[in-house]
Scaffold this active site. Structure first.
Site, mmCIF file in Angstrom:
data_model
loop_
_atom_site.group_PDB
_atom_site.id
_atom_site.type_symbol
_atom_site.label_atom_id
_atom_site.label_comp_id
_atom_site.label_asym_id
_atom_site.label_seq_id
_atom_site.Cartn_x
_atom_site.Cartn_y
_atom_site.Cartn_z
ATOM 1 N N GLY A 15 43.622 43.507 34.471
ATOM 2 C CA GLY A 15 44.355 42.282 34.183
ATOM 3 C C GLY A 15 44.894 42.250 32.763
ATOM 4 O O GLY A 15 44.128 42.329 31.801
ATOM 5 N N GLY A 17 46.489 39.681 31.262
ATOM 6 C CA GLY A 17 46.782 38.306 30.853
ATOM 7 C C GLY A 17 46.255 38.024 29.459
ATOM 8 O O GLY A 17 46.009 38.933 28.664
ATOM 9 N N PHE A 18 46.023 36.748 29.164
ATOM 10 C CA PHE A 18 45.576 36.360 27.831
ATOM 11 C C PHE A 18 44.240 37.019 27.472
ATOM 12 O O PHE A 18 44.064 37.531 26.365
ATOM 13 C CB PHE A 18 45.437 34.834 27.741
ATOM 14 N N GLY A 19 43.293 37.001 28.414
ATOM 15 C CA GLY A 19 41.980 37.574 28.134
ATOM 16 C C GLY A 19 42.032 39.071 27.931
ATOM 17 O O GLY A 19 41.468 39.603 26.972
ATOM 18 N N VAL A 83 44.215 46.946 42.012
ATOM 19 C CA VAL A 83 42.814 47.330 42.118
ATOM 20 C C VAL A 83 42.246 46.675 43.378
ATOM 21 O O VAL A 83 42.205 45.450 43.499
ATOM 22 C CB VAL A 83 42.007 46.906 40.874
ATOM 23 N N GLU A 174 54.929 18.963 33.418
ATOM 24 C CA GLU A 174 55.994 19.632 32.663
ATOM 25 C C GLU A 174 57.160 20.008 33.577
ATOM 26 O O GLU A 174 58.328 19.899 33.190
ATOM 27 C CB GLU A 174 55.416 20.860 31.958
ATOM 28 N N ASP A 305 39.706 33.057 33.130
ATOM 29 C CA ASP A 305 39.655 32.154 34.285
ATOM 30 C C ASP A 305 38.713 32.624 35.381
ATOM 31 O O ASP A 305 38.195 31.809 36.144
ATOM 32 C CB ASP A 305 41.060 32.001 34.880
ATOM 33 N N ALA A 322 44.455 28.975 28.699
ATOM 34 C CA ALA A 322 44.617 30.181 27.870
ATOM 35 C C ALA A 322 43.528 30.343 26.810
ATOM 36 O O ALA A 322 43.026 31.456 26.593
ATOM 37 C CB ALA A 322 45.995 30.170 27.210
ATOM 38 N N GLN A 323 43.164 29.266 26.118
ATOM 39 C CA GLN A 323 42.271 29.403 24.959
ATOM 40 C C GLN A 323 40.900 30.006 25.280
ATOM 41 O O GLN A 323 40.439 30.905 24.560
ATOM 42 C CB GLN A 323 42.115 28.057 24.252
#
Length: 424
Positions: A15, A17-19, A83, A174, A305, A322-323
């Site tokens: 992955g 992503g952010f992590g 995967v 949004e 997540d 995200a944080q």
């Protein structure tokens, strides 16, 4: 699988992503081989996906090549693959392009859209979790407006110009706000045959307020902003069906629409082969200890997540935003130095930096500890934070330019049907 041999320990990350990105940035400082697997060759800045779907930004403004981020690391390897499963007994992963063994495995697969078992909604609605999905929404939105402009059937025109968004979390709020601003700034200029009032935007939420994860102050302000933009709010309303043209709710209310966007929830995206007590099935998240190691397994970690870390302040796990992913990735990267040296890793402590959502031009809400901001200041703060966390200097410059241009001209320059979308 053709991965160069290395004397260094091999850490496989699933992955980008952010992590995953946050973790690998820290791993670059260590003597390890890093192999990253992802279904896409780019990192997506998901908080701005809604702007791609509503023609505010081009997709390359919020996406960045994964290979480019880490190209200075000579022992970093990226593989574009799915995967399929993991065998923790032999420390091997099985992918669409072959198998590979690992010394350490980090799962950062994030989430997928949660349809809560409703097959009709899954089949007929428009999700927005990836760049291709955002482009599908953009194409469908513009195609439906184009068709409404030429049809002589008033009922068909009404259906084509009726936009329904399910879920009033940050994404739904949004998105609804952006659609309302599109109506106000674009419709009358590009489509003189259409009346602005003909385009309707509905936001449906099962809770009793918009932005349920945020403070009541933020919810009230956001609701007022949405109503001022002409968004029709439907709270305490549950959707039961969508057949491709009619949305049906639990109380029998119906909405005729050709554009139904599902932003009502997410669920974890686990990997096959890791289940049992390690996987909390209700949330589809892996139960991890305070160092992000999956409970019951050795040398296997989960961040972001997909990880469920129970703490005193977060008994149901950290929020799937995200944080936490960024902070867990960075912390685990630092801990790997200790792990490789045989030292005890430090427990993770989440620093809550607040939450925010934008509704439109000069309209945003921010919660920071006990402080709440709304309006223009919150909007500029929202823009600064999102620009700061975008990956790549070029993306920041292009996004800032687009926002400035749109602010001055009330325009959305990316309203292009590059890849026409056909509903199933």
């Amino acid at each position: 699988m053709n991965i160069p041999k290395s004397n260094a320990p091999r850490i496989i990350v699933i992955g980008g992503g952010f992590g995953g990105v946050s973790l690998i940035k820290k791993l670059q400082k260590l003597e390890v081989q890093v192999v990253l697997f992802d279904r896409h060759n780019y990192h997506t800045f998901q908080p701005l996906l809604y702007q791609v779907s509503t023609a505010g930004l081009e997709p390359d403004s919020i996406a960045y090549p994964l290979r480019k981020i880490f190209r200075k690391n000579k022992d970093f390897h990226f593989r574009l693959a799915e995967v399929e499963r993991v065998d923790t007994n032999v420390k091997e992963i099985y992918t669409s392009i072959g198998n590979l063994t690992y010394d350490y495995l980090v799962i950062a697969t994030g989430t997928k859209t949660n349809y809560f078992g409703n097959q009709a909604i899954e089949t007929n609605s428009m999700p927005m979790k990836t760049v291709p999905q955002a482009l599908n929404i953009r194409s469908l939105m513009l195609q439906n407006i184009e068709e409404a402009d030429i049809t002589s059937d008033p009922e068909k025109r009404k259906r084509l110009l009726n936009f329904v968004v399910a879920g009033a979390g940050p994404t739904g709020v949004e998105l609804a706000g952006a659609l309302a601003e599109f109506r106000k700034g674009i419709l009358e200029h590009d489509y003189p045959e259409l009346e602005e009032e003909e385009m309707k935007v509905h936001l449906i939420e099962g809770a009793d307020r918009v932005l349920p994860p945020m403070s009541e102050t933020a919810s009230k302000k956001a609701a007022k902003f949405l109503e001022n933009l002409g968004v029709q709010l439907h709270l305490k309303t549950f959707i039961t069906d969508y057949d491709g043209s009619i949305v049906t709710t639990k109380d029998g209310t119906t909405f005729e629409t050709e554009t139904f966007i599902w932003a009502a929830g997410v669920t974890g995206a686990p990997i096959g082969g890791i289940d049992g007590n390690s996987l909390i099935e209700k949330a589809n998240r892996y139960k991890v200890d305070r160092t992000n190691k999956i409970e019951g397994l050795e040398a296997v970690y989960a961040i972001g997540d997909i990880a469920l870390m129970e703490t005193e302040n977060f008994p149901k796990g950290h929020p799937q935003v995200a944080q936490p992913a960024i902070q867990q990735g960075s912390h685990l990267g630092k801990n790997f130095k200790k792990i490789l040296e045989g030292k005890t890793p430090k427990p993770f402590v989440y620093l809550d930096k607040g939450s925010m959502a934008t509704v439109g031009r000069n309209k945003a809400v921010v919660d920071f500890k006990k402080m709440h901001f709304a309006g223009a200041f919150a909007w500029f703060l929202w823009m600064f934070v999102h620009l700061w966390f975008l990956v790549g200097f070029r993306n920041r410059v292009i996004t800032f330019f687009n926002w400035t241009y749109s602010y001055i001209n009330y325009d959305r320059a990316a309203r292009l049907i590059i890849r026409p979308f056909t509903k199933k």
